[in-house]
Write a protein that holds these residues in place. Sequence first.
Motif, PDB file in Angstrom:
ATOM      1  N   UNK A   1       0.797  -1.235   0.000  1.00  0.00           N
ATOM      2  CA  UNK A   1       0.000   0.000   0.000  1.00  0.00           C
ATOM      3  C   UNK A   1       0.828   1.283   0.000  1.00  0.00           C
TER       4      UNK A   1
ATOM      5  N   UNK B   1      -6.455  10.945   2.692  1.00  0.00           N
ATOM      6  CA  UNK B   1      -7.211  10.528   3.883  1.00  0.00           C
ATOM      7  C   UNK B   1      -8.717  10.668   3.643  1.00  0.00           C
TER       8      UNK B   1
ATOM      9  N   UNK C   1     -11.445   7.623   3.645  1.00  0.00           N
ATOM     10  CA  UNK C   1     -12.585   7.584   4.567  1.00  0.00           C
ATOM     11  C   UNK C   1     -13.896   7.370   3.797  1.00  0.00           C
TER      12      UNK C   1
ATOM     13  N   UNK D   1     -14.473   0.056  -3.013  1.00  0.00           N
ATOM     14  CA  UNK D   1     -13.046   0.128  -3.355  1.00  0.00           C
ATOM     15  C   UNK D   1     -12.931   0.054  -4.865  1.00  0.00           C
TER      16      UNK D   1
ATOM     17  N   UNK E   1      -6.387   7.044  -2.511  1.00  0.00           N
ATOM     18  CA  UNK E   1      -6.248   6.832  -1.076  1.00  0.00           C
ATOM     19  C   UNK E   1      -4.779   6.653  -0.695  1.00  0.00           C
TER      20      UNK E   1
END
Lengths: 794, 349
Positions: free
Chosen positions: A163, A342, A346, A354, A362
């Motif tokens: 990630x 962020x 959220x 997703x 993200x």
Amino acid sequence: MRILLSWLREVVPVEAEPEDLAARLSMAGLKVEAALRTGVGIEGVVVGEVLDVRDHPGADNLVLVGVDHGGGRRDVVCGARNFAPGDRVPVAVPGARLPGGIEVGARTVRGQRSDGMLCSARELEISEDHAGILVLGPDVPVGADVRSGLGLDDVVFDVEVTPNRPDALSVVGVAREVAAAYGLPLRVPEPALEETGPLATSIAEVRIEDPRGCPRYLARVVTGLRIGPSPWWMRWRLLASGMRPVSNVVDVTNYVLLERGHPLHAFDLARLRERNIVIRRPRRGERLRTLDGVERVLDRSDVAICDAERPVAVAGVMGGAETEVGEGTSEVLLESAYFDPARIGRTARRLGLRTEASIRFERGADPEGVPAAAARAAGLLARVAGGAVARGAIDLYPRPARPRRITLRTTRTNALLGIDATSAQIGRWLASVGCRVVPGRGTLRVEPPSFRPDLRAEEDLLEEVARLYGFDRIPATLPANRQVGALTPAQAGRRAARRALLGAGLFEAQTLSLLPPWLADRLEAGPDDGLRRAVRVANPLSEEESLLRPGLVPGLLLAARRNAARGQASIALFEIGTSFLPGRPPEEREEVAWVLAGEAPRAWHCAARPYDLFDSKGVLEALASALGVTAWSVERTVTPDWAHPGRRASVLVRGVPVGFVFEVHPRAARALDLPARVVCGSLRLDGLLGAASEVLAAAIPRFPAALRDIAIVLGEETPAAEVQELLRRAGGEILESATLFDVWRGDPIPPESKSLAFSLSLRDPERTLTDADADRALEGIHEAVRAAGWSLRT
Amino acid sequence: MEGPGARAAEALRDALAAVRGARSLAGLREAEIAALGRKAPLSLLKRQLGSAPPADRPGMGRILNEAREAIEAALSARREELEATEESAALEAERVDVTLPGRSRLPGSPHPIALMLERLCEVFAGLGYRVAEGPEVETDWYNFESLNMPPDHPARSMWDTLYVDPSGGRDATLLRTHTSPVQIRTMLAQPPPVFIVAPGRVYRRDAFDASHSPVFHQLEGLAVGRGITFGDLKGTLDAFAKAVFGPEAAVRLRPSYFPFTEPSAEVDVICVTCGGRGCAACGRSGWIEIMGAGMVHPNVLRAVGYNPERVSGFAFGMGVERIAMRAWEIPDIRMLFENDLRFLARFRG
């Protein structure tokens, strides 16, 4: 991330074998989970043009398709209808082979002859898509072999991207790593852009009202588009990368996403009210139907892309259905932006969405890559959808991100990694992945590229150096450690308890700490029972795993139940683990528990019998003895309410309750499909270990003991422990032990009475007892027994 | 000649025949009485000795004594023979079927997870590590924030978390997703150096399948002190792999990402099935991923009040189920939580 080898090679001229490439990428931190060869096993599948589609006379779900693959008409029965006359599709003619060794023949389906078959993408093993026949696009020549003519002979790498590396979620990003690993040049496709007509700013208007949520927004306008299928080369790359081709305009945005890792969105410009884009926080209760058809209520924390009146996209996550590009679209507003990671994260979590876009935003897109991505897409739109790109872009970037500058110390790098590299070497490695490096004295001033959001501090660069140096080249050493490894007393005690229970013949279990609520109902547990008051998980995946166990016995009962269902006649399980009591936070206790169900082990030398409470007490005795706990006792109790009312006892250590031994209520046992007699026990391990005594090398008595037996007749209700206690007091110091060895009811003992027989050991540590001494002591005990209202049996 | 000498010789002959002919201890007793009792011929002759001529007495006396000794010797010999015979007959009568099972309560079996955890802890105890433990219900701060994962950190999505009480920000309670909070608690409680392993149960919001369980076990290690290097991590993991998987085992570290370590690595151990050549068990790669590891992130050291300029360290963490499944060829993680006695009984000893 699926990376197509031929696409990768277009960006970096790597000649290495796929296996070598996969290994190098893995060791560089981009783990290649699999390298799949596409096209393998396809033989004799050719491009055909659909001539006509008719209903199958004998089946509603089938059609008859006339195709021409260059050799005249051929009729094929097909189960899908996602094509129309004029479409080009893969035709497997009789004799053709498909991946997996399937040979296609001519056959008759419900009375209609099928001269071959049409193939889906999955049947050709180029994607998972099996929703319909693979439509190839108008640019593929009829009659061509799909494998050689359509470039299906290729390799797809399935790359696992961590990630922290959003930059590697693209062909260019992976190519950059390949270039660094092999020392090759990188050739990022340049946007080929021809702008015409009016200025974009004269066609549309963009305003950012939420600059924190959206630091940069760039729009381009493309007009005069003709919506249709994309050319095969583009469709193939999307398919092989795991995406589904939709239409040329949508495909272009996805293509650029895959190529450069920058998500784009195309709005149907005609549907944007006042041709306006406003980026702002949603107003209370604002709603939007997203592309997936779901009506969503926006939250103040989201970033909304709106037109003059309403939200038209959830920024960074998904576009709206109202402004979606469709058949009638002729002009689009192309969005290329950078959103706050962020905020996007959220929103994506809140909506449970997703998407390819949200994953990248993200984790951090490249704010400086915004213009190039838009230009690349606009250029492709002109090429594959005949669009005219308006002059200029509307680029709002009120506060451009300042480049990060990080100081990297060479000595610290070497000290922490255990290597010996020079500043110059370190500088070269960092430069190979796009960093700008200025050498100082013993340090490097490093400016990481904008597409590497993970490089923010010295430790990040240190990791990058280790990665580029090669983890496998760092020498292995052992740390200087002067500490002695040892177990704490509690850990040693737990180990002793395990050994004792194993020695007592019990099998060790590991049950889930999560229990289903129905267990309390089956056991008919009362409202105050621990199971009823168990701590609930706030977001359980299923009700079966929604309660934190208040004790270990219920889970062991479930394990016993499974064993009983599998035919086990004798079940003996124990577990040592944590139980949870209500509280904020819940109180945790380490518990040892056991369950015995069914028959005691059967043998030729003893009669078959079910386990009963005294087996459970036997386990308790073994455990206490192994841990050196002597000051324990049991007494009748009234809990749990799912215990046999006459066979439950609480266990006390030094007078403090630490647990239970009991038989499960026969009704509860029945409700769990368990044998009628199920006995169990549970103890707090700390309560038990707290009373454990150290081993003392006590002297072995030097003088012999005098042994005497005594049988006492008394009322049924009096517990044996009471008699034991009386004997202890009456015997005084000379009574070394009193061991109960027989319990007798019936003739000649009167009804409602029982006889308890004890073997007494009398000993004086200082001298040998005479018979007279022993008889005197025994007489004292006899008197005490009579005084208690009990009688002696002779 | 019918003298006393001849009668003594005859009595001796008869007596010896009777003794040797006795078939039981009782028969021998009868023969003894007949030969040496008051009414026996030899006794009679002895009583008559006084009335014999004085010159004959010594010779006669000697003959009688010799006869008596001979009989007693024969008695004793025959008694031994008969006793041995009778004892062996008695023992023969006690013969049992030696193939019947013995009388004992067989010990139970340890659970493979507990067994493996004990082994792993012993390996690290040998390297000077202590075993540290902590609560299973943790707060957001211990499970995430102190480990360099502030709220909204994208890496939080690497773990699907089960919450007990999701409100309260850093005080929100959850079921720990790893045993890393034990590292934090240990470092908060003591100054460096720290060498610990933290075994225990952890939780994920995962559905049960062949390789996932909502409840499983981890063993994490932490070493923090002056001058600890990435090379030390490699050496430690290599020693560990050799102790657990055998002297031929080798490890390989691949760059990876965890928020709480940097550099981070995935740790592969060479596939024991094929020796690294590549087989079905290792997905043809020759290596099997067994854990994650890395150098403790400076932000984690700062969170516990350690100075990252003065101390450094490494941490590693492995799934115990995964190691056990690999070591004992257990195909499905669910077998570890079914507690089937037939399965458990495989792990005797």
